[in-house]
Design a protein around this motif. Structure first.
Motif, PDB file in Angstrom:
ATOM      1  N   LEU A 179      76.794  35.354 -18.870  1.00 25.89           N
ATOM      2  CA  LEU A 179      76.792  34.046 -18.237  1.00 25.89           C
ATOM      3  C   LEU A 179      75.437  33.657 -17.656  1.00 25.89           C
ATOM      4  O   LEU A 179      75.314  32.630 -16.992  1.00 25.89           O
ATOM      5  CB  LEU A 179      77.856  34.001 -17.139  1.00 25.89           C
ATOM      6  N   ALA A 180      74.416  34.457 -17.905  1.00 22.26           N
ATOM      7  CA  ALA A 180      73.084  34.134 -17.393  1.00 22.26           C
ATOM      8  C   ALA A 180      72.516  32.879 -18.046  1.00 22.26           C
ATOM      9  O   ALA A 180      71.669  32.201 -17.476  1.00 22.26           O
ATOM     10  CB  ALA A 180      72.138  35.310 -17.598  1.00 22.26           C
ATOM     11  N   SER A 181      72.953  32.580 -19.250  1.00 25.12           N
ATOM     12  CA  SER A 181      72.554  31.351 -19.932  1.00 25.12           C
ATOM     13  C   SER A 181      73.767  30.789 -20.653  1.00 25.12           C
ATOM     14  O   SER A 181      74.561  31.547 -21.210  1.00 25.12           O
ATOM     15  CB  SER A 181      71.434  31.614 -20.946  1.00 25.12           C
ATOM     16  N   ASP A 182      73.915  29.462 -20.646  1.00 28.89           N
ATOM     17  CA  ASP A 182      75.036  28.879 -21.375  1.00 28.89           C
ATOM     18  C   ASP A 182      74.623  28.483 -22.791  1.00 28.89           C
ATOM     19  O   ASP A 182      75.448  28.013 -23.557  1.00 28.89           O
ATOM     20  CB  ASP A 182      75.633  27.687 -20.616  1.00 28.89           C
ATOM     21  N   HIS A 425      66.564  34.023 -14.656  1.00 29.90           N
ATOM     22  CA  HIS A 425      65.134  33.812 -14.469  1.00 29.90           C
ATOM     23  C   HIS A 425      64.287  34.820 -15.249  1.00 29.90           C
ATOM     24  O   HIS A 425      63.069  34.892 -15.057  1.00 29.90           O
ATOM     25  CB  HIS A 425      64.787  33.890 -12.985  1.00 29.90           C
ATOM     26  N   ALA A 426      64.917  35.603 -16.116  1.00 32.19           N
ATOM     27  CA  ALA A 426      64.171  36.558 -16.932  1.00 32.19           C
ATOM     28  C   ALA A 426      63.318  35.822 -17.963  1.00 32.19           C
ATOM     29  O   ALA A 426      63.521  34.642 -18.248  1.00 32.19           O
ATOM     30  CB  ALA A 426      65.137  37.517 -17.627  1.00 32.19           C
ATOM     31  N   ALA A 427      62.371  36.530 -18.528  1.00 37.33           N
ATOM     32  CA  ALA A 427      61.495  35.953 -19.548  1.00 37.33           C
ATOM     33  C   ALA A 427      62.312  35.552 -20.771  1.00 37.33           C
ATOM     34  O   ALA A 427      63.392  36.110 -21.028  1.00 37.33           O
ATOM     35  CB  ALA A 427      60.417  36.963 -19.940  1.00 37.33           C
ATOM     36  N   PRO A 428      61.836  34.593 -21.565  1.00 41.20           N
ATOM     37  CA  PRO A 428      62.582  34.145 -22.749  1.00 41.20           C
ATOM     38  C   PRO A 428      62.938  35.268 -23.723  1.00 41.20           C
ATOM     39  O   PRO A 428      63.939  35.177 -24.424  1.00 41.20           O
ATOM     40  CB  PRO A 428      61.624  33.142 -23.399  1.00 41.20           C
ATOM     41  N   SER A 429      62.145  36.333 -23.744  1.00 42.05           N
ATOM     42  CA  SER A 429      62.413  37.437 -24.673  1.00 42.05           C
ATOM     43  C   SER A 429      63.728  38.150 -24.359  1.00 42.05           C
ATOM     44  O   SER A 429      64.236  38.903 -25.202  1.00 42.05           O
ATOM     45  CB  SER A 429      61.270  38.447 -24.629  1.00 42.05           C
ATOM     46  N   TRP A 430      64.290  37.911 -23.166  1.00 41.69           N
ATOM     47  CA  TRP A 430      65.566  38.532 -22.804  1.00 41.69           C
ATOM     48  C   TRP A 430      66.760  37.778 -23.373  1.00 41.69           C
ATOM     49  O   TRP A 430      67.907  38.153 -23.142  1.00 41.69           O
ATOM     50  CB  TRP A 430      65.689  38.646 -21.285  1.00 41.69           C
ATOM     51  N   PHE A 431      66.498  36.728 -24.125  1.00 40.06           N
ATOM     52  CA  PHE A 431      67.558  35.937 -24.749  1.00 40.06           C
ATOM     53  C   PHE A 431      67.264  35.808 -26.237  1.00 40.06           C
ATOM     54  O   PHE A 431      66.105  35.829 -26.661  1.00 40.06           O
ATOM     55  CB  PHE A 431      67.660  34.562 -24.088  1.00 40.06           C
ATOM     56  N   GLY A 432      68.340  35.705 -27.017  1.00 42.47           N
ATOM     57  CA  GLY A 432      68.170  35.669 -28.460  1.00 42.47           C
ATOM     58  C   GLY A 432      68.800  34.468 -29.094  1.00 42.47           C
ATOM     59  O   GLY A 432      68.394  33.327 -28.875  1.00 42.47           O
ATOM     60  N   ALA A 433      69.859  34.692 -29.864  1.00 44.00           N
ATOM     61  CA  ALA A 433      70.467  33.635 -30.667  1.00 44.00           C
ATOM     62  C   ALA A 433      71.164  32.606 -29.805  1.00 44.00           C
ATOM     63  O   ALA A 433      71.607  32.878 -28.698  1.00 44.00           O
ATOM     64  CB  ALA A 433      71.463  34.239 -31.640  1.00 44.00           C
ATOM     65  N   GLN A 434      71.268  31.396 -30.371  1.00 41.80           N
ATOM     66  CA  GLN A 434      72.037  30.368 -29.694  1.00 41.80           C
ATOM     67  C   GLN A 434      73.513  30.734 -29.689  1.00 41.80           C
ATOM     68  O   GLN A 434      74.013  31.392 -30.597  1.00 41.80           O
ATOM     69  CB  GLN A 434      71.839  29.012 -30.370  1.00 41.80           C
ATOM     70  N   ARG A 435      74.217  30.292 -28.661  1.00 40.87           N
ATOM     71  CA  ARG A 435      75.631  30.581 -28.528  1.00 40.87           C
ATOM     72  C   ARG A 435      76.423  30.086 -29.728  1.00 40.87           C
ATOM     73  O   ARG A 435      76.156  29.010 -30.279  1.00 40.87           O
ATOM     74  CB  ARG A 435      76.172  29.887 -27.278  1.00 40.87           C
ATOM     75  N   GLY A 436      77.403  30.902 -30.118  1.00 40.05           N
ATOM     76  CA  GLY A 436      78.318  30.486 -31.169  1.00 40.05           C
ATOM     77  C   GLY A 436      77.825  30.757 -32.579  1.00 40.05           C
ATOM     78  O   GLY A 436      78.467  30.377 -33.543  1.00 40.05           O
ATOM     79  N   PHE A 437      76.672  31.465 -32.712  1.00 42.20           N
ATOM     80  CA  PHE A 437      76.187  31.715 -34.079  1.00 42.20           C
ATOM     81  C   PHE A 437      77.114  32.701 -34.792  1.00 42.20           C
ATOM     82  O   PHE A 437      77.745  33.539 -34.186  1.00 42.20           O
ATOM     83  CB  PHE A 437      74.755  32.247 -34.046  1.00 42.20           C
ATOM     84  N   LYS A 438      77.178  32.599 -36.113  1.00 41.49           N
ATOM     85  CA  LYS A 438      78.069  33.448 -36.898  1.00 41.49           C
ATOM     86  C   LYS A 438      77.296  34.323 -37.868  1.00 41.49           C
ATOM     87  O   LYS A 438      77.833  34.812 -38.853  1.00 41.49           O
ATOM     88  CB  LYS A 438      79.068  32.580 -37.679  1.00 41.49           C
ATOM     89  N   ALA A 439      76.010  34.496 -37.621  1.00 46.34           N
ATOM     90  CA  ALA A 439      75.172  35.228 -38.578  1.00 46.34           C
ATOM     91  C   ALA A 439      75.619  36.676 -38.712  1.00 46.34           C
ATOM     92  O   ALA A 439      75.888  37.353 -37.737  1.00 46.34           O
ATOM     93  CB  ALA A 439      73.720  35.178 -38.130  1.00 46.34           C
ATOM     94  N   SER A 446      64.333  34.316 -30.626  1.00 47.26           N
ATOM     95  CA  SER A 446      64.015  32.934 -30.332  1.00 47.26           C
ATOM     96  C   SER A 446      63.312  32.841 -28.992  1.00 47.26           C
ATOM     97  O   SER A 446      63.320  33.768 -28.197  1.00 47.26           O
ATOM     98  CB  SER A 446      65.286  32.085 -30.318  1.00 47.26           C
ATOM     99  N   LYS A 447      62.693  31.706 -28.723  1.00 45.39           N
ATOM    100  CA  LYS A 447      61.942  31.524 -27.497  1.00 45.39           C
ATOM    101  C   LYS A 447      62.378  30.247 -26.786  1.00 45.39           C
ATOM    102  O   LYS A 447      61.710  29.219 -26.886  1.00 45.39           O
ATOM    103  CB  LYS A 447      60.447  31.481 -27.784  1.00 45.39           C
ATOM    104  N   PRO A 448      63.518  30.287 -26.098  1.00 49.38           N
ATOM    105  CA  PRO A 448      63.955  29.099 -25.370  1.00 49.38           C
ATOM    106  C   PRO A 448      62.978  28.767 -24.253  1.00 49.38           C
ATOM    107  O   PRO A 448      62.367  29.662 -23.676  1.00 49.38           O
ATOM    108  CB  PRO A 448      65.310  29.516 -24.801  1.00 49.38           C
ATOM    109  N   GLU A 449      62.837  27.498 -23.954  1.00 47.75           N
ATOM    110  CA  GLU A 449      61.954  27.110 -22.871  1.00 47.75           C
ATOM    111  C   GLU A 449      62.447  27.678 -21.550  1.00 47.75           C
ATOM    112  O   GLU A 449      61.687  28.189 -20.759  1.00 47.75           O
ATOM    113  CB  GLU A 449      61.876  25.585 -22.779  1.00 47.75           C
ATOM    114  N   ARG A 450      63.727  27.551 -21.324  1.00 48.92           N
ATOM    115  CA  ARG A 450      64.321  28.097 -20.097  1.00 48.92           C
ATOM    116  C   ARG A 450      65.827  28.147 -20.253  1.00 48.92           C
ATOM    117  O   ARG A 450      66.441  27.121 -20.540  1.00 48.92           O
ATOM    118  CB  ARG A 450      63.982  27.233 -18.889  1.00 48.92           C
ATOM    119  N   PRO A 451      66.426  29.312 -20.110  1.00 49.72           N
ATOM    120  CA  PRO A 451      67.893  29.356 -20.159  1.00 49.72           C
ATOM    121  C   PRO A 451      68.481  28.583 -19.002  1.00 49.72           C
ATOM    122  O   PRO A 451      67.931  28.550 -17.913  1.00 49.72           O
ATOM    123  CB  PRO A 451      68.202  30.856 -20.045  1.00 49.72           C
TER     124      PRO A 451
END
Length: 456
Positions: A179-182, A425-439, A446-451
């Motif tokens: 839940l750190a990023s939606d 508030h972690a760096a963007p590298s701590w987040f990856g794929a967009q929610r709901g991906f089925k890959a 990925s490099k989101p601007e800000r979760p």
């Protein structure tokens, strides 16, 4: 080197803590502790925790898991249990789906690892029980073991699962990572090492060299279990490392920071430190403050001289600690001060208005950040809570989070709820794929601007 501890660990789980099923699968209702919350919900703070326009001055929402874009049904990740032969032997870990895909792609350098140090195991039920497989068979001083439900159970196993995810007073850490990023899935292996005080209380993990070795052991073990890797030991690259200390385990982070230097670990790998209501001395407030100030000096040195991208977040109930943060070299700007007595309360205050007998003012909360939000402070005073520690009645006029279908005490609420704030508030590298991906195939980082959190 780590080996699989599932066969020994799984049968030792007690009622309400049996996250791992006999067939090796995970009970997702315990991994994401839905059974202890009405309507399958969890408290999640916004980008700022304090807000004078919100009930009780808290910008905290009760979020339904189904509110998250894409849902979490396919994102629950994998729980693994490993052990080492000496020192800190038991390691519980949760591998997010994004991290698992990187391991399968043979790109461990993109996998981040978050270590949480639990407070020391000084109670009788730990010190008088064999580490880590023993059963508590004593009443303990003042009946603590029986009161906490440890008697007849394996306290170290229960301890690990509380800090991993579950239990009535558990810390919901897996859910907080999710839940750190939606918008984005976490890219992390979250690790709960379980230590004994007699066995050194994590002392074997508190230098750059030994912690880097433990991180590599985690990567190698998870790669073997999830990606079929045949590597069992040796050097392997890894991504970034986050360390979290809670309560008395703040001194474990303190001990590591005392060794800070311009080494690859501090310069390239260690990226964030979180302190959740740290208490560096139980008996002497003066010593506690002096040690905290020394810790902040080392943290400022690390950020200014070694890793300018380093992130440091402190959540504290102590007024002198928030003053030390504001006066430190971490350059916090424009603190927000919220009077927690003049805000709207979430329940009718007529029952115990300050200064009613036994009640007192809740005080003021303080929140501040560096200009780039890589450093943060949240101070919520002890007097804010009705119960700050265990079942002690601290303030009849205080905020009672049982009202929110919560449990535990205010000191624990800080970790149980605000970990997701630090993670957001972690760096963007701590987040990856967009929610709901089925890959089904590995993904690129990925490099989101800000979760962002559910309330934006």
């Amino acid at each position: 080197m780590m080996t699989d501890a599932f066969a020994r660990f799984q049968p030792l789980q007690g009622p309400g803590y049996n996250v791992l099923k006999p067939d090796g699968t995970t009970d997702t209702d315990l991994l994401l502790p839905l059974m202890f919350h009405r309507d399958r919900a969890i408290d999640v703070p916004g980008r700022r925790v304090l807000d004078a326009g919100k009930p009780d001055g808290l910008n905290v929402r009760t979020v339904q898991y189904t509110d998250i874009t894409g849902g979490l049904a396919d994102e629950h990740g994998t729980v693994l249990v490993a052990e080492r032969e000496k020192g800190t032997q038991l390691f519980l870990m949760w591998v997010s789906r994004t991290a698992a895909l990187h391991l399968k792609a043979r790109t461990p350098e993109k996998v981040n690892v978050h270590f949480l140090f639990h407070p020391p195991t000084y109670r009788d039920c730990y010190t008088e029980t064999e580490y880590w497989t023993g059963t508590c068979g004593i009443d303990g001083k003042e009946g603590y073991c029986a009161d906490q439900g440890f008697k007849g159970q394996q306290p170290y196993v229960k301890l690990g699962e509380r800090y991993l995810c579950t239990g009535e007073t558990g810390f919901r850490a897996v859910a907080q990572h999710l839940l750190a990023s939606d918008r984005f899935e976490p890219n992390v292996i979250y690790v709960v090492p379980v230590a004994s005080t007699r066995g050194g209380n994590f002392d074997d993990l508190l230098t750059a060299e030994t912690l880097a070795r433990a991180v590599q052991d985690v990567i190698i073990f998870a790669s073997k279990k999830l990606a079929g890797s045949t590597v069992v030991d040796g050097f392997v690259d890894f991504g970034e490392v986050m360390l979290s200390g809670y309560s008395h385990s703040g001194d474990r982070v303190e001990k590591l920071l005392l060794t800070v230097g311009d080494t690859p670990f501090f310069r390239r790998h260690l990226s964030q430190i979180n302190l959740f209501d740290p208490n560096l001395d139980e008996k002497d407030a003066g010593i506690r403050l002096a040690r905290f100030k020394a810790l902040l000096e080392k943290a400022a040195l690390w950020k200014k001289k070694i890793n300018r991208d380093a992130r440091i977040f402190v959540y504290t109930s102590y007024g002198d600690h928030q003053q030390a943060m504001l006066g430190s070299g971490l350059k916090l700007e424009s603190p927000t001060v919220v009077n927690l007595d003049t805000v709207t309360w979430s329940f009718d205050r007529s029952g115990a208005p300050p200064p009613a007998k036994g009640g007192r003012p809740r005080g003021s909360g303080v929140e501040a950040y560096a200009h780039d939000r890589t450093v943060g402070l949240v101070h919520i005073p002890i007097a804010f809570y009705r119960h700050w520690l265990e079942n002690e009645l601290d303030n009849l006029s205080g905020w009672d989070h049982d009202f929110r279908a919560d449990s535990g005490h205010g000191h624990g609420w800080i970790l149980r709820t605000l970990m997701s704030h630090a993670l957001s508030h972690a760096a963007p590298s701590w987040f990856g794929a967009q929610r709901g991906f089925k890959a089904a195939a590995p993904i690129e980082k990925s490099k989101p601007e800000r979760p962002v959190l559910p309330d934006g």
